[in-house]
Design a protein around this motif. Structure first.
Motif, mmCIF file in Angstrom:
data_model
loop_
_atom_site.group_PDB
_atom_site.id
_atom_site.type_symbol
_atom_site.label_atom_id
_atom_site.label_comp_id
_atom_site.label_asym_id
_atom_site.label_seq_id
_atom_site.Cartn_x
_atom_site.Cartn_y
_atom_site.Cartn_z
ATOM 1 N N HIS A 106 0.820 -1.217 0.000
ATOM 2 C CA HIS A 106 0.000 0.000 0.000
ATOM 3 C C HIS A 106 0.855 1.268 0.000
ATOM 4 N N VAL A 107 2.018 1.218 0.666
ATOM 5 C CA VAL A 107 2.786 2.455 0.848
ATOM 6 C C VAL A 107 3.952 2.618 -0.128
ATOM 7 N N VAL A 108 4.508 1.504 -0.612
ATOM 8 C CA VAL A 108 5.665 1.607 -1.519
ATOM 9 C C VAL A 108 5.219 2.123 -2.888
ATOM 10 N N MET A 109 5.972 3.066 -3.434
ATOM 11 C CA MET A 109 5.670 3.617 -4.762
ATOM 12 C C MET A 109 6.374 2.761 -5.818
ATOM 13 N N HIS A 110 5.735 1.647 -6.181
ATOM 14 C CA HIS A 110 6.336 0.647 -7.059
ATOM 15 C C HIS A 110 6.759 1.220 -8.415
ATOM 16 N N GLN A 111 5.978 2.173 -8.917
ATOM 17 C CA GLN A 111 6.243 2.705 -10.265
ATOM 18 C C GLN A 111 7.577 3.437 -10.356
ATOM 19 N N GLU A 112 8.125 3.818 -9.224
ATOM 20 C CA GLU A 112 9.420 4.505 -9.214
ATOM 21 C C GLU A 112 10.573 3.548 -9.553
ATOM 22 N N TYR A 113 10.316 2.242 -9.473
ATOM 23 C CA TYR A 113 11.401 1.262 -9.632
ATOM 24 C C TYR A 113 11.009 0.151 -10.620
ATOM 25 N N PRO A 114 10.770 0.497 -11.891
ATOM 26 C CA PRO A 114 10.392 -0.545 -12.859
ATOM 27 C C PRO A 114 11.493 -1.597 -13.004
ATOM 28 N N PHE A 140 8.406 -1.219 8.055
ATOM 29 C CA PHE A 140 8.198 0.131 7.520
ATOM 30 C C PHE A 140 9.426 1.007 7.763
ATOM 31 N N LEU A 141 9.998 0.936 8.969
ATOM 32 C CA LEU A 141 11.156 1.768 9.301
ATOM 33 C C LEU A 141 12.382 1.365 8.481
ATOM 34 N N ALA A 142 12.520 0.058 8.194
ATOM 35 C CA ALA A 142 13.653 -0.393 7.379
ATOM 36 C C ALA A 142 13.531 0.132 5.951
ATOM 37 N N LEU A 143 12.323 0.160 5.398
ATOM 38 C CA LEU A 143 12.105 0.737 4.060
ATOM 39 C C LEU A 143 12.447 2.229 4.061
ATOM 40 N N MET A 150 7.919 6.181 -0.619
ATOM 41 C CA MET A 150 6.631 5.713 -0.089
ATOM 42 C C MET A 150 5.628 6.860 -0.090
ATOM 43 N N ARG A 151 4.372 6.493 -0.296
ATOM 44 C CA ARG A 151 3.324 7.515 -0.422
ATOM 45 C C ARG A 151 2.670 7.859 0.913
ATOM 46 N N ALA A 152 2.960 7.098 1.957
ATOM 47 C CA ALA A 152 2.291 7.328 3.245
ATOM 48 C C ALA A 152 3.091 6.670 4.356
ATOM 49 N N THR A 153 2.783 7.045 5.585
ATOM 50 C CA THR A 153 3.331 6.314 6.729
ATOM 51 C C THR A 153 2.425 5.121 7.011
ATOM 52 N N SER A 154 2.995 4.081 7.572
ATOM 53 C CA SER A 154 2.222 2.888 7.894
ATOM 54 C C SER A 154 2.599 2.441 9.292
ATOM 55 N N LEU A 155 1.636 2.450 10.196
ATOM 56 C CA LEU A 155 1.891 2.094 11.585
ATOM 57 C C LEU A 155 1.015 0.909 11.972
ATOM 58 N N SER A 156 1.528 0.070 12.861
ATOM 59 C CA SER A 156 0.820 -1.154 13.240
ATOM 60 C C SER A 156 0.669 -1.251 14.755
ATOM 61 N N VAL A 157 -0.452 -1.866 15.174
ATOM 62 C CA VAL A 157 -0.701 -2.085 16.597
ATOM 63 C C VAL A 157 -1.555 -3.337 16.746
ATOM 64 N N ALA A 158 -1.375 -4.034 17.864
ATOM 65 C CA ALA A 158 -2.190 -5.217 18.157
ATOM 66 C C ALA A 158 -3.218 -4.870 19.231
ATOM 67 N N VAL A 159 -4.403 -5.461 19.097
ATOM 68 C CA VAL A 159 -5.492 -5.249 20.059
ATOM 69 C C VAL A 159 -5.990 -6.617 20.514
ATOM 70 N N GLY A 160 -5.965 -6.848 21.825
ATOM 71 C CA GLY A 160 -6.515 -8.088 22.384
ATOM 72 C C GLY A 160 -7.966 -7.870 22.762
ATOM 73 N N VAL A 161 -8.788 -8.913 22.601
ATOM 74 C CA VAL A 161 -10.230 -8.819 22.881
ATOM 75 C C VAL A 161 -10.611 -9.871 23.920
ATOM 76 N N HIS A 162 -11.222 -9.401 25.016
ATOM 77 C CA HIS A 162 -11.813 -10.278 26.032
ATOM 78 C C HIS A 162 -13.321 -10.199 25.888
ATOM 79 N N ASP A 200 -2.844 3.451 7.527
ATOM 80 C CA ASP A 200 -2.231 4.523 6.737
ATOM 81 C C ASP A 200 -2.333 5.794 7.563
ATOM 82 N N GLY A 201 -1.190 6.250 8.081
ATOM 83 C CA GLY A 201 -1.194 7.405 8.971
ATOM 84 C C GLY A 201 -1.599 8.696 8.293
ATOM 85 N N SER A 202 -1.421 8.790 6.968
ATOM 86 C CA SER A 202 -1.766 10.017 6.250
ATOM 87 C C SER A 202 -3.273 10.132 6.043
#
Length: 233
Positions: A106-114, A140-143, A150-162, A200-202
């Protein structure tokens, strides 16, 4: 520091519950620790930690693929490889690879690297819950460290459900479901379901999600996505 958004209904309920074993409230994450470029031989790398959960991501590329069969004439191809802490990769690693591929696609701009290939390798270093989110943030940070467009920031989190009492989503629909942000391994064992969300943080939109455990109804699912989105702001 910016003011926190008002916690969702499920979190407000959970606030009345006792504090978690490590002293956090239900809507608190463990403080993240970030190290950029821990691996010098990769084009980009990052280590991301939440508590005792840690992953290292290495990016190789963009570069010409070794096989012509991997070339796409107008865009880059993206590969994600997840290596467990011990042993050989299994179904869980394959699931995580699919989730991370959707997130990073979703975030990598693939067209920049044909005709180029970008490979992201994740090494799980230590596990104490929320490992999907830890891996997503490391990737994401390694990229970013590799200078990949990249066209946007991408952040991840886990949520547990009881689920309240009955152990099913119907109980949760009555407002009894309690959400735990960034659960530890012990908390994950006690939860009925774990949802890892990448946002997508943006645009503040869901990019990818990974679920484990009991099936969630629409209300519980929506609460998880809402809680994850707020946490990623």
């Amino acid at each position: 520091s910016h003011s926190r958004p008002a916690p969702s209904f499920a979190f407000r309920q959970a606030r009345m519950a006792p504090l978690r074993q490590d002293g956090r409230e239900s809507n608190q994450m463990r403080p993240p620790q970030i190290e950029l470029r821990p691996l010098l031989r990769a084009d980009g790398s990052a280590r991301f930690k939440l508590g005792r959960s840690s992953a290292v991501a290495a990016v190789f590329g963009p570069r010409e693929p070794k096989s012509r069969a991997r070339e796409v004439f107008d865009r880059a191809t993206l590969d994600v490889i997840v290596r467990p802490r011990v042993g050989i990769p299994g179904p869980m690693e394959r699931q995580l690879e699919g989730h991370l591929l959707r997130q990073l696609d979703h975030v990598v701009m693939h067209q920049e690297y044909p005709r180029n290939q970008i490979t992201v390798v994740l090494q799980i270093s230590s596990t104490d819950g929320s490992i999907g989110a830890v891996a997503g943030n490391a990737a994401f940070l390694a990229l970013l460290d590799a200078g990949v467009a990249m066209r946007a920031t991408s952040l991840s989190v886990a949520v547990g459900v009881h689920f309240g009492g009955g152990g099913d989503a119907a109980a949760g629909a009555e407002g009894a479901a309690v959400l735990l942000l960034d659960p530890t391994e012990q908390e994950e064992r006690d939860c009925d379901a774990i949802v890892t969300v990448s946002v997508d943080g943006s645009r503040e939109q869901l990019i990818s999600s990974l679920s484990a455990g009991a099936a969630l109804d629409a209300v519980a699912w929506s609460n998880c996505i809402d809680a994850g989105g707020k946490a990623c702001k």
